[in-house]
Design an enzyme around this catalytic site. Structure first.
Site, PDB file in Angstrom:
ATOM      1  CB  THR A 323      -0.896  -0.081   1.253  1.00  0.00           C
ATOM      2  OG1 THR A 323      -1.696  -1.239   1.129  1.00  0.00           O
ATOM      3  CG2 THR A 323      -1.786   1.114   1.453  1.00  0.00           C
ATOM      4  CB  THR A 341      -3.909  -0.061  -0.959  1.00  0.00           C
ATOM      5  OG1 THR A 341      -3.125  -1.238  -1.050  1.00  0.00           O
ATOM      6  CG2 THR A 341      -5.344  -0.442  -0.685  1.00  0.00           C
ATOM      7  N   GLY A 417      -1.525  -3.483   5.767  1.00  0.00           N
ATOM      8  CA  GLY A 417      -2.724  -4.195   6.228  1.00  0.00           C
ATOM      9  C   GLY A 417      -2.996  -3.850   7.684  1.00  0.00           C
TER      10      GLY A 417
END
Ligand code: DON
Length: 512
Positions: A323, A341, A417
């Protein structure tokens, strides 16, 4: 972004310029085929958040990634045409610019178009990431451009992206309609149809970015503006920091007591995250409760200072970092914090011929089979199950911290994440609790706990071996991690701003 600031653009103009430039120079995560979240604080006191998260296509179904014969999850939420949600980036960036920017879209997109048309020089980081993704990407149409002769673009090669330049020119001329309708949309849908994907022209036509009210919270007199659902970032950070605030002062960085408290606070907020948070258009999210100080006090009361509270274990999955986060401040005090992302590196691997861009694999952020871990090992519940038109729950946490006088102090966020939440929280704690400079706060080894799998991940140097022994005795399962997340931040200091890029990775902070 800097070029736009020099031309007199504000932080939002520069953030949108940066977003489009990353779509060209950082195909790994920068994107027009993905989504993100932007958190804006204007110097006049206006705060806003825009959610341009992808949504599940209309033809998506709850069990679309479950093999009917075996009942097991397939990898189709990760790789290939079925993995993509309907992209939101173009709609979101254009909406942010229209409301808070000061320049036309064509002006802020000009540098990105130039980078696509004239090309830029491939560096070793891009080369390495292409090499690492070779098996996935060479299955799709991006193969010719990124692997000429079957080999990843070598460092020093000039990468010209003519199709992407054309797509960006159309968007610059027509606005978001240039992406969601017309020849770019046709190219996207043609590739979906060819490869067995389900995104239709109707999906694209319906896509809307959503304005949200940022979550406002406080920590020892500082004010935080964080991202509300469809991201879990803001609520989970707020819940964690509210729990930690009840321990005053926090134990020293690197101590067993500190590492344990962080782990236990994160464990509790992730248990709520994984069960209760989801797209608010589909699920009633108890924001008030989860972000309240009283609730945090109750949770803090359940922490035993010398024993880990165990939660049932699940097997975790590999941990990618795919990302990108960028933070912008202008000389008038406007600040923008953005995370965007494709989910995995190069998303689903699917590259749109003629469109010139990669598609996301964001569908994997849903609970494709509630109770079964996703690619981040997150075990999520019913609330985040797949429904057509629904946004998959994110962990992205673009954050703005105001000092005790109400002036923007820190603009920060990360890729990684669920580790976005724990990393962003720790960078902030390092500055305001442990009095580190931003450079030290970013460099300091990090910890991560996401409730399940029930492990306390740590980077080398996070604590001494004696502390590790104590933590093991408290009942934690320790897991060494190579680099937990990729953060980027800027901080106001005497006389200006300092920018610090992630020391664990490639990148750059630029000012003028
Ligand atoms: O929205 C999310 O939480 C994830 N799709 C973010 C993915 C990410 O940060 C990839 N990097 N590790």
């Amino acid at each position: 972004g800097t070029e736009i600031l020099k031309q007199g653009g504000n932080a939002v103009d520069a953030a949108v310029a940066t977003g489009f430039a990353l779509a060209v120079t950082y195909p790994f995560a920068g994107n027009v085929g993905g989504g993100g979240f932007m958190n804006i604080r204007m110097a006049d006191g206006r705060s806003a958040a825009i959610d341009y998260r992808e949504v599940a296509p209309l033809a998506a179904t709850r069990n679309m990634y479950v093999d009917a014969a075996t009942g097991k999850l397939t990898n189709k939420s990760l790789l290939g045409h079925l993995a993509s949600g309907v992209p939101g980036s173009v709609a979101g960036m254009a909406a942010a610019l229209a409301r808070y920017g000061s320049m036309p879209l064509a002006t802020v997109m000009a540098p990105a178009i130039r980078l696509a048309k004239d090309g830029f020089v491939v560096d070793s980081a891009l080369f390495r990431s292409l090499r690492g993704s070779r098996n996935a990407l060479t299955q799709f149409a991006g193969k010719e451009l990124f692997y000429p002769g079957g080999e990843p673009l070598a460092p020093g090669t000039r990468l010209v992206q003519a199709d992407l330049a054309h797509t960006l020119e159309i968007i610059a001329a027509r606005g978001p309609a240039g992406f969601y309708t017309g020849e770019v949309a046709d190219a996207l849908v043609a590739e979906m149809t060819r490869g067995g994907g389900i995104i239709t022209l109707e999906d694209l036509r319906r896509y809307k970015a959503e304005w949200r009210t940022p979550i406002r919270s406080t920590y020892r007199g500082y004010t935080l503006y964080t991202m509300p659902p469809a991201s879990s970032g803001g609520i989970t950070m707020t819940e964690t920091m509210n729990i930690l605030e009840t321990f005053a002062p926090l134990p020293a960085y690197g101590s067993a007591a500190y590492s344990h408290l962080l782990a236990e606070a994160f464990r509790r907020s992730f248990i709520d995250r994984n069960a209760k948070l989801a797209d608010p258009a589909f699920v009633k999210v108890p924001i008030e409760q989860l972000t309240s100080k009283a609730y945090a006090r109750d949770l803090a009361g359940t922490i035993d200072r010398a024993h880990a509270t165990r939660t049932p274990a699940f097997k975790s999955s590999p941990e990618p970092e795919h990302t990108t986060h960028y933070s912008v401040a202008d000389n008038n005090g406007n600040v923008v914090s953005t995370t965007t992302t494709l989910n995995g590196g190069y998303g689903s691997g699917v590259w749109i011929p003629k469109g010139g861009f990669f598609m996301n694999n964001e569908m994997d952020d849903f609970a494709a089979q509630p109770g079964t871990p996703n690619m981040f090992g997150l075990v999520q519940g019913e609330a985040n199950a797949i429904v057509p038109g629904k946004r998959m729950l994110s962990a992205m946490a673009p954050t703005i911290v105001m000092d005790r006088d109400g002036k923007a102090l820190l603009v920060v966020g990360a890729a990684g994440g669920p580790r976005i939440i724990t990393t962003t929280t720790q960078v902030i704690l390092n500055v305001i609790e442990h009095n580190m400079t931003l450079a030290d706060a970013m460099r300091a080894p990090r910890l991560h706990h996401q409730s399940l799998p029930d492990e306390l991940s740590y980077e080398e140097g996070a604590f001494s071996s004696a502390v590790a022994d104590s933590l093991t005795m408290f009942g934690h399962t320790l897991k060494r991690a190579a680099g937990l997340a990729n953060a980027n931040g800027i901080m106001r200091v005497n006389g200006g701003w300092i920018g610090v890029r992630e020391p664990r990775s490639a990148g750059k902070a630029v000012g003028y």
